[in-house]
Write an enzyme that holds these catalytic residues in place. Structure first.
Site, PDB file in Angstrom:
ATOM      1  N   HIS A 308       0.848  -1.191   0.000  1.00  0.00           N
ATOM      2  CA  HIS A 308       0.000   0.000   0.000  1.00  0.00           C
ATOM      3  C   HIS A 308       0.880   1.236   0.000  1.00  0.00           C
ATOM      4  CE1 HIS A 308      -3.152   2.818   1.174  1.00  0.00           C
ATOM      5  NE2 HIS A 308      -3.991   1.904   0.729  1.00  0.00           N
ATOM      6  N   ASP A 365      -8.089  -5.167   0.025  1.00  0.00           N
ATOM      7  CA  ASP A 365      -8.565  -6.026  -1.048  1.00  0.00           C
ATOM      8  C   ASP A 365      -8.210  -7.495  -0.844  1.00  0.00           C
ATOM      9  OD1 ASP A 365      -9.763  -3.995  -2.565  1.00  0.00           O
ATOM     10  OD2 ASP A 365      -7.802  -3.362  -3.311  1.00  0.00           O
TER      11      ASP A 365
HETATM   12  N1  ACO Z   1       4.009  -7.669  -4.755  1.00  0.00           N
HETATM   13  C1  ACO Z   1       5.360  -7.653  -4.931  1.00  0.00           C
HETATM   14  N2  ACO Z   1       6.130  -6.563  -4.762  1.00  0.00           N
HETATM   15  C2  ACO Z   1       5.517  -5.431  -4.398  1.00  0.00           C
HETATM   16  C3  ACO Z   1       4.133  -5.365  -4.198  1.00  0.00           C
HETATM   17  C4  ACO Z   1       3.369  -6.539  -4.373  1.00  0.00           C
HETATM   18  N3  ACO Z   1       2.058  -6.551  -4.201  1.00  0.00           N
HETATM   19  N4  ACO Z   1       3.803  -4.110  -3.846  1.00  0.00           N
HETATM   20  C5  ACO Z   1       4.937  -3.397  -3.835  1.00  0.00           C
HETATM   21  N5  ACO Z   1       5.986  -4.197  -4.161  1.00  0.00           N
HETATM   22  C6  ACO Z   1       7.393  -3.816  -4.182  1.00  0.00           C
HETATM   23  C7  ACO Z   1       7.738  -3.011  -5.427  1.00  0.00           C
HETATM   24  O1  ACO Z   1       8.141  -3.848  -6.494  1.00  0.00           O
HETATM   25  C8  ACO Z   1       8.841  -2.127  -4.911  1.00  0.00           C
HETATM   26  O2  ACO Z   1      10.007  -2.914  -4.829  1.00  0.00           O
HETATM   27  P1  ACO Z   1      11.453  -2.248  -5.151  1.00  0.00           P
HETATM   28  O3  ACO Z   1      11.658  -1.246  -4.065  1.00  0.00           O
HETATM   29  O4  ACO Z   1      12.390  -3.395  -5.117  1.00  0.00           O
HETATM   30  O5  ACO Z   1      11.314  -1.596  -6.511  1.00  0.00           O
HETATM   31  C9  ACO Z   1       8.426  -1.816  -3.474  1.00  0.00           C
HETATM   32  O6  ACO Z   1       7.623  -2.939  -3.077  1.00  0.00           O
HETATM   33  C10 ACO Z   1       7.619  -0.537  -3.321  1.00  0.00           C
HETATM   34  O7  ACO Z   1       6.500  -0.609  -4.192  1.00  0.00           O
HETATM   35  P2  ACO Z   1       5.953   0.625  -5.027  1.00  0.00           P
HETATM   36  O8  ACO Z   1       5.369   0.121  -6.309  1.00  0.00           O
HETATM   37  O9  ACO Z   1       6.985   1.702  -5.118  1.00  0.00           O
HETATM   38  O10 ACO Z   1       4.796   1.144  -4.059  1.00  0.00           O
HETATM   39  P3  ACO Z   1       3.643   2.100  -4.465  1.00  0.00           P
HETATM   40  O11 ACO Z   1       3.310   2.848  -3.225  1.00  0.00           O
HETATM   41  O12 ACO Z   1       3.965   2.888  -5.678  1.00  0.00           O
HETATM   42  O13 ACO Z   1       2.447   1.100  -4.850  1.00  0.00           O
HETATM   43  C11 ACO Z   1       0.656  -0.429  -4.651  1.00  0.00           C
HETATM   44  C12 ACO Z   1       1.460   0.692  -3.981  1.00  0.00           C
HETATM   45  C13 ACO Z   1       0.211   0.038  -6.072  1.00  0.00           C
HETATM   46  C14 ACO Z   1      -0.603  -0.685  -3.831  1.00  0.00           C
HETATM   47  C15 ACO Z   1       1.537  -1.696  -4.762  1.00  0.00           C
HETATM   48  O14 ACO Z   1       1.869  -2.149  -3.465  1.00  0.00           O
HETATM   49  C16 ACO Z   1       0.844  -2.823  -5.548  1.00  0.00           C
HETATM   50  O15 ACO Z   1       0.968  -2.862  -6.769  1.00  0.00           O
HETATM   51  N6  ACO Z   1       0.130  -3.755  -4.837  1.00  0.00           N
HETATM   52  C17 ACO Z   1      -0.594  -4.812  -5.532  1.00  0.00           C
HETATM   53  C18 ACO Z   1      -1.948  -4.297  -6.038  1.00  0.00           C
HETATM   54  C19 ACO Z   1      -2.911  -4.043  -4.898  1.00  0.00           C
HETATM   55  O16 ACO Z   1      -3.116  -4.858  -4.023  1.00  0.00           O
HETATM   56  N7  ACO Z   1      -3.570  -2.874  -4.987  1.00  0.00           N
HETATM   57  C20 ACO Z   1      -4.590  -2.468  -4.000  1.00  0.00           C
HETATM   58  C21 ACO Z   1      -4.070  -1.375  -3.113  1.00  0.00           C
HETATM   59  S1  ACO Z   1      -5.255  -0.935  -1.885  1.00  0.00           S
HETATM   60  C22 ACO Z   1      -6.352   0.000  -2.727  1.00  0.00           C
HETATM   61  O17 ACO Z   1      -6.084   0.680  -3.663  1.00  0.00           O
HETATM   62  C23 ACO Z   1      -7.723  -0.070  -2.287  1.00  0.00           C
END
Ligand code: ACO
Length: 430
Positions: A308, A365
């Site tokens: 998140h 979610d």
């Molecule tokens: N699975 C694997 N790796 C992940 C995940 C995940 N679900 N989420 C984040 N990471 C990793 C990224 O690859 C990144 O790694 P790095 O530092 O080695 O590059 C690090 O964790 C940080 O992630 P970001 O993408 O920079 O975080 P951001 O804040 O931009 O994204 C998000 C947040 C979009 C929710 C992300 O965690 C994600 O894609 N999660 C999966 C989709 C999801 O569940 N979305 C629902 C969110 S809740 C909502 O909107 C109601």
């Protein structure tokens, strides 16, 4: 306390940045005049470190896993409040007393019907249409019946439009579903309360009596409350952004629905179930193999329902849902293998260094879909259910934005890195 200021210095110049103080949480360094003073802008992809508004609606402490609406903890609201009470709290700013609540919910109850002409609109979609596409289109479409209510500076028009949207959203959602299964649309029944009415429109048929199960109605109420607002997330920022051009409330909410649909946002609840199902369907897949894929930098796959932007701790909504899922599954008498896989996946991820180091925890979610599934909602309706819950938050944020004298049209800057001063070459010479 004296006004605080930050100083920024670069290229031999000093810039004064007044600090906006919060009630609690992060303060904000005002950079609104930085470009005028220095010629340069700040750079913040995804606005991860930029506050676009001062707000009194929702407070989140992502490190501590705290979520409050108008000062009330989400756990308290989920345990005790109805969804309509929370909607009132978000929109008006205080919990309603009994008389206020009765008058307001009666108002909502009286606006549940869609104009009969809207039926042709639903008919026109292909049967396979995703219900989120229908939801956002229909939300825009109903604006055409209320063109006298489009002036954002008219507070009365807002109040009436908010009631209409809240009242009609369950009808739109249920009709989107009926369309997808080729069944007749069910009309609202104003003898029922908000959630019961929605369930009856979803699941009743002209051929059979439908009794609303109180366990299911309560669970849907809790789920709607848990989704009601979440400060400046992607869809809310979209609603505010569209509304900042003085587009009407219906159009702004329609845009918010589209933003929510994305799999990185509300669309994740559908993807979580598809991911869990793929583990069941594929004998070579397991919780461990999913985790390995999620960690692989060469694989775009992400563990859906994990991570998140704001929470670097367990999402408090996911915490409520995790234990609530046990109760709901037991109450409706379902043993879902996907729930066991979800728990195993969570356990494996929470013990894995990759997830620990990045502070990736289950988000709302991860468990919501399992409950929606147990309540018999089809997977493609999950994000629609999220949108129904989020509606009061979008509208409260739109109202706050409209009433805030510091609101300006949302128009970020950029840093241009493309070509310049090229000369046009006629097509035959290229
Ligand atoms: N699975 C694997 N790796 C992940 C995940 C995940 N679900 N989420 C984040 N990471 C990793 C990224 O690859 C990144 O790694 P790095 O530092 O080695 O590059 C690090 O964790 C940080 O992630 P970001 O993408 O920079 O975080 P951001 O804040 O931009 O994204 C998000 C947040 C979009 C929710 C992300 O965690 C994600 O894609 N999660 C999966 C989709 C999801 O569940 N979305 C629902 C969110 S809740 C909502 O909107 C109601």
């Amino acid at each position: 306390m004296a006004d605080r200021h930050a100083q920024l210095s670069f290229d031999g110049n000093e810039y004064d940045l007044p600090i906006v103080e919060p009630t609690i949480g992060n303060a904000g360094l005002t950079i609104a005049k930085l470009r005028a003073d220095s010629g340069d802008v700040t750079y913040d992809p995804g606005f991860a470190n930029t506050a676009g508004a001062q707000s009194t609606i929702t407070y989140i402490d992502g490190a501590a896993g705290i979520l409050q609406h108008r000062g009330y903890a989400i756990e308290d609201l989920a345990a005790n409040a109805t969804f309509l009470e929370v909607a009132y709290l978000l929109l008006v700013g205080k919990l309603p007393n009994k008389a206020e609540f009765e008058a307001w919910s009666e108002d909502v109850r009286m606006h549940t019907l869609l104009n009969e002409e809207m039926k042709r609109f639903f008919d026109a979609f292909p049967k396979r249409a995703h219900p989120m596409a229908i939801l956002s289109s229909a939300t825009n479409a109903i604006s055409t019946f209320y063109e006298d209510y489009h002036d954002p500076s008219n507070a009365k028009a807002f109040d009436e439009s908010a009631v209409r949207l809240l009242a009609k959203m369950p009808t739109i959602a249920a009709w989107a579903y009926k369309k997808s299964i080729g069944m007749p649309y069910s009309y609202p029944n104003n003898d029922l309360d908000y959630v019961e009415n929605f369930l009856a429109m979803m699941f009743s048929l002209p051929t059979a009596r439908y009794e609303v199960d109180p366990v299911i109605a309560k669970a849907v109420n809790v789920l709607f409350v848990l989704h009601a607002d979440h400060e400046q997330n992607c869809s809310t920022a979209t609603v505010r952004g569209v509304g900042s051009s003085q587009a009407n409330l219906f159009a702004s909410v329609g845009a918010g629905i589209d933003a929510l649909w994305g799999p990185l946002h509300g669309g994740a609840n559908q993807r979580v179930i598809e991911m869990l199902q793929s583990i069941v369907d594929d004998p070579d897949a397991s919780a461990k193999s999913m985790i390995a894929r999620a960690k692989d930098p060469n694989d775009p796959f992400r563990l859906m329902g994990f991570g998140h932007r704001v929470y670097k701790n367990y999402d408090p909504r996911a915490r409520v849902l995790r234990s609530y899922a046990d109760d709901v599954l037991a109450a409706v008498g379902i043993k879902d293998p996907l729930f066991d896989i979800a728990k195993e996946l969570e356990q494996t991820a929470l013990e894995d260094d990759y997830f620990v180091e990045r502070k990736l925890f289950p988000n709302v979610d991860f468990y919501s879909g399992l409950i929606f599934r147990a309540l018999d909602f089809p997977t493609r309706m999950f994000t629609v259910l999220f949108a129904m819950g989020r509606l009061p938050g979008w509208m409260a944020q739109w109202k706050e934005m409209t009433e805030d004298p510091s609101t300006r049209i949302m128009r970020p800057r950029q840093i241009y890195i493309g070509d310049i001063d090229k000369e046009y070459v006629p097509i035959e010479e290229r």
